[in-house]
Design a protein around this motif. Structure first.
Motif, PDB file in Angstrom:
ATOM      1  N   TRP A   1      53.644  39.034 -58.577  1.00 23.60           N
ATOM      2  CA  TRP A   1      52.150  39.170 -58.632  1.00 23.60           C
ATOM      3  C   TRP A   1      51.591  37.937 -59.425  1.00 23.60           C
TER       4      TRP A   1
ATOM      5  N   HIS B   1      49.314  34.757 -57.842  1.00 27.57           N
ATOM      6  CA  HIS B   1      47.959  34.404 -58.393  1.00 27.57           C
ATOM      7  C   HIS B   1      47.804  33.074 -58.955  1.00 27.57           C
TER       8      HIS B   1
ATOM      9  N   GLY C   1      47.751  30.748 -55.918  1.00 26.38           N
ATOM     10  CA  GLY C   1      46.285  30.946 -55.297  1.00 26.38           C
ATOM     11  C   GLY C   1      45.487  30.042 -56.168  1.00 26.38           C
ATOM     12  N   GLU C   2      45.411  30.306 -57.632  1.00 32.00           N
ATOM     13  CA  GLU C   2      44.341  29.471 -58.231  1.00 32.00           C
ATOM     14  C   GLU C   2      44.496  27.832 -57.878  1.00 32.00           C
TER      15      GLU C   2
ATOM     16  N   TRP D   1      47.668  35.376 -47.474  1.00 29.87           N
ATOM     17  CA  TRP D   1      46.643  35.292 -48.278  1.00 29.87           C
ATOM     18  C   TRP D   1      46.216  36.942 -48.692  1.00 29.87           C
TER      19      TRP D   1
ATOM     20  N   SER E   1      41.522  34.188 -59.905  1.00 30.70           N
ATOM     21  CA  SER E   1      43.001  34.818 -59.614  1.00 30.70           C
ATOM     22  C   SER E   1      42.862  35.910 -58.059  1.00 30.70           C
TER      23      SER E   1
ATOM     24  N   ARG F   1      41.935  35.612 -54.909  1.00 28.33           N
ATOM     25  CA  ARG F   1      42.485  35.125 -53.712  1.00 28.33           C
ATOM     26  C   ARG F   1      43.968  34.621 -54.150  1.00 28.33           C
ATOM     27  N   PHE F   2      44.853  35.312 -53.692  1.00 26.65           N
ATOM     28  CA  PHE F   2      46.260  34.939 -54.057  1.00 26.65           C
ATOM     29  C   PHE F   2      47.279  34.791 -53.128  1.00 26.65           C
TER      30      PHE F   2
ATOM     31  N   TYR G   1      50.187  36.547 -51.295  1.00 25.01           N
ATOM     32  CA  TYR G   1      50.955  37.793 -51.265  1.00 25.01           C
ATOM     33  C   TYR G   1      52.351  37.714 -50.720  1.00 25.01           C
TER      34      TYR G   1
END
Length: 258
Positions: free
Chosen positions: A76, A80, A83-84, A211, A241, A243-244, A246
Motif C-alpha cells: 500500500w 501510493h 502514484g504520487e 491504477w 495519494s 490514485r495509486f 495497486y
C-alpha cells in the motif's frame, strides 16, 4: 521449479535452445514450454518481467523495475508513493522515465531473470539490458511518512491538507532525485519527454500493476467493475495519494498481473 541462470555467460557462446523457457520467451525466440511441458505463460508474474525485458532489449533501453514489496502493508505505502510521483511529479521528476521500459515486479521474480539484482527490497532497480552479464543497480531512498495516513492528527482540516501536501512534495522530490541520479537528468526536451511518460504510464498503468482510487473507506480498481474493495485501516488518504498503483490480485474479476 529449478531454472538455470545463463545471463552471465558470453552472448556469442550461448545457444538459445539451451536457455530456460522464460529466457527463450524473454528474448523473443518463440513460444516456449517450461520444464514441465506447460506453456511459459503459466509461469505467472515472471512472464511480466521477461516480457518487459524483451521490450527493453528490442528498443535498446534499460529496464526500470518498480519493486513490489512482499509485505501487504508495504505494498500500500509504496503503491501510493509511486502514484504520487507519476500523477503529480514535475516534468523534471518524471522525464527520466521516458528513456526506459517500466515494469512492476517483486524482487523474487526479478532475481529469477536477473540474479545480479541484489538483496533486499529497494524502491527501484535499473537493469542494463545491453550488457552481458546483465548489470543491475538498486536505487533506494527513505521517504517521508504521512502523519495522517492512519490518523488525522491535530490542527484544522486546512492545516492538515497543507501538511499532507508538504509531505507529498518531499516524497515526490525524493523519488524524482533518485530517478535523475540513476537514469540521468537530461535537460533537453524536458516537457516533451515528461508528456510521453504521462501518456504511457499515467493514462494506463505500468506493466504488473493497476491504477486504483482510495477514498479512505474503500478502493476502486480502474477498469474492474464493482470491485468495492475495503482498504482496512486506510482511513484518511492524502489528496495526492488517492490514485495509486495497486499491487494486489482482484479475486474473481480478472486478476491484474503483479
Amino acid at each position: 521449479m529449478k531454472r538455470r541462470h545463463l545471463l552471465g555467460a558470453t552472448a556469442a557462446g550461448l545457444a538459445a535452445t539451451a536457455w530456460p523457457a522464460f529466457l527463450r520467451e524473454a528474448f523473443g525466440d518463440g513460444a516456449a514450454c517450461d520444464e514441465t511441458g506447460k506453456p511459459a505463460a503459466a509461469a505467472g508474474s515472471l512472464v511480466q518481467v521477461s516480457a518487459a525485458f524483451r521490450r527493453a532489449r528490442q528498443a535498446k533501453r534499460a529496464l526500470l523495475v518498480f519493486v513490489i514489496p512482499a509485505d501487504d502493508g508495504a505494498k500500500w505505502e509504496r503503491g501510493h508513493a509511486f502514484g504520487e510521483l507519476l500523477n503529480f511529479g514535475a516534468d523534471r521528476d518524471i522525464a527520466p522515465l521516458a528513456g526506459v521500459e517500466v515494469v512492476c515486479a517483486t524482487m523474487a521474480d526479478l532475481k529469477k531473470l536477473v540474479p545480479s539484482a541484489g538483496d533486499g527490497e529497494p524502491l527501484l532497480v535499473v537493469v542494463r539490458t545491453d550488457k552481458v552479464p546483465v548489470a543491475a543497480t538498486q536505487l533506494d531512498v527513505a521517504l517521508p511518512i504521512y502523519d495522517g495516513m492512519h490518523g488525522l492528527g491535530g490542527g484544522s482540516w486546512e492545516e492538515r491538507m497543507k501538511r499532507d501536501d508538504a509531505i507529498a512534495a518531499k516524497r515526490i522530490g525524493a523519488l524524482g532525485a533518485l530517478l535523475r541520479k540513476g537514469l540521468g537528468a537530461g535537460a533537453d526536451d524536458l516537457e516533451a519527454r515528461a508528456a510521453s511518460v504521462r501518456a504511457r504510464l499515467v493514462k494506463a498503468p505500468p506493466a504488473g500493476a493497476r491504477w486504483a482510487i482510495a477514498s479512505g473507506c474503500g478502493t476502486e480498481v480502474e477498469g474492474v467493475d464493482e470491485t468495492g474493495l475495503m482498504a482496512c485501516g486506510m482511513g484518511h488518504v492524502p489528496s495526492k495519494s488517492r490514485r495509486f498503483l495497486y499491487f494486489f490480485a482482484v479475486e474473481g474479476r480478472g486478476a491484474p498481473p503483479r
